[in-house]
Design an enzyme around this catalytic site. Structure first.
Site, mmCIF file in Angstrom:
data_model
loop_
_atom_site.group_PDB
_atom_site.id
_atom_site.type_symbol
_atom_site.label_atom_id
_atom_site.label_comp_id
_atom_site.label_asym_id
_atom_site.label_seq_id
_atom_site.Cartn_x
_atom_site.Cartn_y
_atom_site.Cartn_z
ATOM 1 N N ASP A 119 11.556 -18.649 1.862
ATOM 2 C CA ASP A 119 11.089 -17.476 2.607
ATOM 3 C C ASP A 119 11.499 -16.202 1.878
ATOM 4 O OD1 ASP A 119 10.048 -19.151 4.578
ATOM 5 O OD2 ASP A 119 11.940 -19.190 5.675
ATOM 6 N N LYS A 152 9.670 -25.642 0.449
ATOM 7 C CA LYS A 152 8.503 -25.270 1.243
ATOM 8 C C LYS A 152 7.983 -23.903 0.819
ATOM 9 C CE LYS A 152 8.758 -23.794 5.632
ATOM 10 N NZ LYS A 152 7.886 -22.586 5.743
ATOM 11 N N ASP A 208 2.935 -25.166 3.089
ATOM 12 C CA ASP A 208 2.829 -25.022 4.543
ATOM 13 C C ASP A 208 1.933 -23.836 4.898
ATOM 14 O OD1 ASP A 208 3.291 -25.356 7.246
ATOM 15 O OD2 ASP A 208 5.186 -24.255 7.222
ATOM 16 N N LEU A 209 0.618 -24.083 4.918
ATOM 17 C CA LEU A 209 -0.340 -23.013 5.201
ATOM 18 C C LEU A 209 -0.987 -23.141 6.579
ATOM 19 C CD1 LEU A 209 -2.077 -22.706 1.706
ATOM 20 C CD2 LEU A 209 -0.074 -21.491 2.596
ATOM 21 N N LYS A 210 -0.776 -24.262 7.251
ATOM 22 C CA LYS A 210 -1.216 -24.453 8.649
ATOM 23 C C LYS A 210 -2.690 -24.101 8.846
ATOM 24 C CE LYS A 210 3.380 -23.418 10.595
ATOM 25 N NZ LYS A 210 4.093 -22.972 9.376
ATOM 26 N N LEU A 211 -3.566 -24.747 8.113
ATOM 27 C CA LEU A 211 -4.985 -24.435 8.214
ATOM 28 C C LEU A 211 -5.523 -24.752 9.613
ATOM 29 C CD1 LEU A 211 -4.495 -24.605 5.084
ATOM 30 C CD2 LEU A 211 -6.900 -25.197 4.909
ATOM 31 N N ASP A 264 -9.395 -23.992 11.343
ATOM 32 C CA ASP A 264 -10.711 -23.350 11.295
ATOM 33 C C ASP A 264 -11.757 -24.417 11.596
ATOM 34 O OD1 ASP A 264 -12.867 -21.530 10.678
ATOM 35 O OD2 ASP A 264 -11.492 -20.455 9.360
ATOM 36 N N ILE A 265 -13.025 -24.066 11.455
ATOM 37 C CA ILE A 265 -14.073 -25.056 11.686
ATOM 38 C C ILE A 265 -13.962 -26.146 10.613
ATOM 39 C CG2 ILE A 265 -15.590 -23.383 12.814
ATOM 40 C CD1 ILE A 265 -17.217 -23.303 10.215
ATOM 41 N N PRO A 266 -14.413 -27.366 10.912
ATOM 42 C CA PRO A 266 -14.191 -28.486 9.986
ATOM 43 C C PRO A 266 -14.691 -28.258 8.569
ATOM 44 C CG PRO A 266 -14.847 -29.315 12.131
ATOM 45 C CD PRO A 266 -14.974 -27.823 12.206
ATOM 46 N N ASN A 267 -15.880 -27.692 8.403
ATOM 47 C CA ASN A 267 -16.414 -27.504 7.063
ATOM 48 C C ASN A 267 -15.538 -26.580 6.224
ATOM 49 O OD1 ASN A 267 -18.663 -27.779 5.051
ATOM 50 N ND2 ASN A 267 -18.805 -25.571 5.399
ATOM 51 N N THR A 327 8.049 -24.341 16.702
ATOM 52 C CA THR A 327 9.387 -24.354 17.295
ATOM 53 C C THR A 327 9.763 -23.007 17.906
ATOM 54 O OG1 THR A 327 10.345 -23.914 15.113
ATOM 55 C CG2 THR A 327 10.257 -26.210 15.834
ATOM 56 N N GLN A 380 14.282 -19.283 16.529
ATOM 57 C CA GLN A 380 13.877 -20.631 16.898
ATOM 58 C C GLN A 380 14.298 -20.919 18.340
ATOM 59 O OE1 GLN A 380 12.057 -22.271 14.915
ATOM 60 N NE2 GLN A 380 12.610 -21.900 12.795
ATOM 61 N N GLY A 430 15.758 -23.147 6.564
ATOM 62 C CA GLY A 430 15.429 -21.876 5.939
ATOM 63 C C GLY A 430 16.625 -20.975 5.741
ATOM 64 N N ARG A 431 16.811 -20.032 6.656
ATOM 65 C CA ARG A 431 17.796 -18.969 6.488
ATOM 66 C C ARG A 431 19.230 -19.429 6.222
ATOM 67 N NH1 ARG A 431 15.168 -15.770 11.466
ATOM 68 N NH2 ARG A 431 14.561 -17.932 11.838
#
Length: 243
Positions: free
Chosen positions: A15, A38, A65-68, A70-73, A129, A200, A220-221
């Site tokens: 981070d 990460k 870790d981009l946590k997509l 959106d629509i499937p395509n 979390t 958290q 992380g921290r």
């Protein structure tokens, strides 16, 4: 091919705002090739694939870790690009539904095949979390309690092709019992008892997470903001490695 993946990795969250800060941080470890790190939105949005390649040159395994969501395509096409990078793990939001998750898996597999790389593990985010039970009910208007919601999303992820999920340690016993042990459970929000929880809401110690069935943890921290990150990492690794 990607780096080999530790069986039970302790993932360090990078981070930081700049690539220079990342490189300075990682150079404090005598064997960065033994680390799993990460890379999140902050670094990737600034540097793109270049920061991934720079860290790969140090030998680190990478959790992107981009946590997509959106629509499937769109997700399929995006994961096709990420599958070429040779990373070890990528994330999507399970709330996108089964069709989106299946599309993500197809895209990831297509991209990895095109690059002749191993297919990264696809991990589904359940509930962040930072979300409290009150937030789940009052802001997301979810009719399930937190544990049932996370278990439901994990079942969906498993059936649609994910290799595992991101979950808090508090839901681990129910996940292991109802979803099974043949699935990956990656747990952020990890703190030693001596460390502050920060923002958290659902935290646990490394020992508790391992005992309850976590297959990987993210810290992380307590490590990346420590004046002595090497010893801090060693403390967490020792606690995480205890059976």
């Amino acid at each position: 091919m990607t780096n080999s993946q530790p069986k039970h990795p302790l993932m360090i969250a990078l981070d930081f705002q700049t690539q220079a800060e990342v490189e300075t941080f990682l150079k404090q470890f005598p064997h960065p090739e033994q680390l799993t790190v990460k890379i999140g939105m902050e670094l990737f949005y600034r540097y793109g694939p270049a920061v991934v390649k720079a860290i790969q040159q140090l030998g680190c395994a990478i959790f992107l870790d981009l946590k997509l969501f959106d629509i499937p395509n769109t997700v399929e096409r995006a994961l096709s690009q990420l599958g070429e990078l040779g990373v070890n793990y990528v994330t999507i939001h399970t709330l996108g539904g089964a069709t989106m998750i299946q599309a993500a898996k197809r895209g990831l597999t297509t991209g990895a095949k095109r690059a002749r790389a191993a297919v990264p593990h696809l991990l589904g985010v359940t509930e962040l979390t930072s979300i409290s039970p009150a937030g789940l009910q009052n802001e997301q208007n979810c009719r399930l309690d937190m544990t049932d919601q996370v278990v439901s999303l994990a079942h969906l992820a498993q059936q649609a092709g994910c290799d595992g999920v991101i979950t808090s340690a508090l839901e681990l016993p129910a996940l292991v019992d109802q979803v099974g042990v043949d699935f990956e459970y990656v747990v952020p929000g990890i703190r030693l008892q001596s460390d502050a929880a920060g923002d958290q809401q659902r935290v646990a110690t490394p020992q508790t997470a391992r005992h309850d069935g976590a297959t990987a943890i993210v810290v992380g921290r307590p490590i990346n903001q420590s004046p002595e990150p090497g010893p801090a990492y060693d403390r967490y690794l020792k606690a995480w490695s205890k059976q």
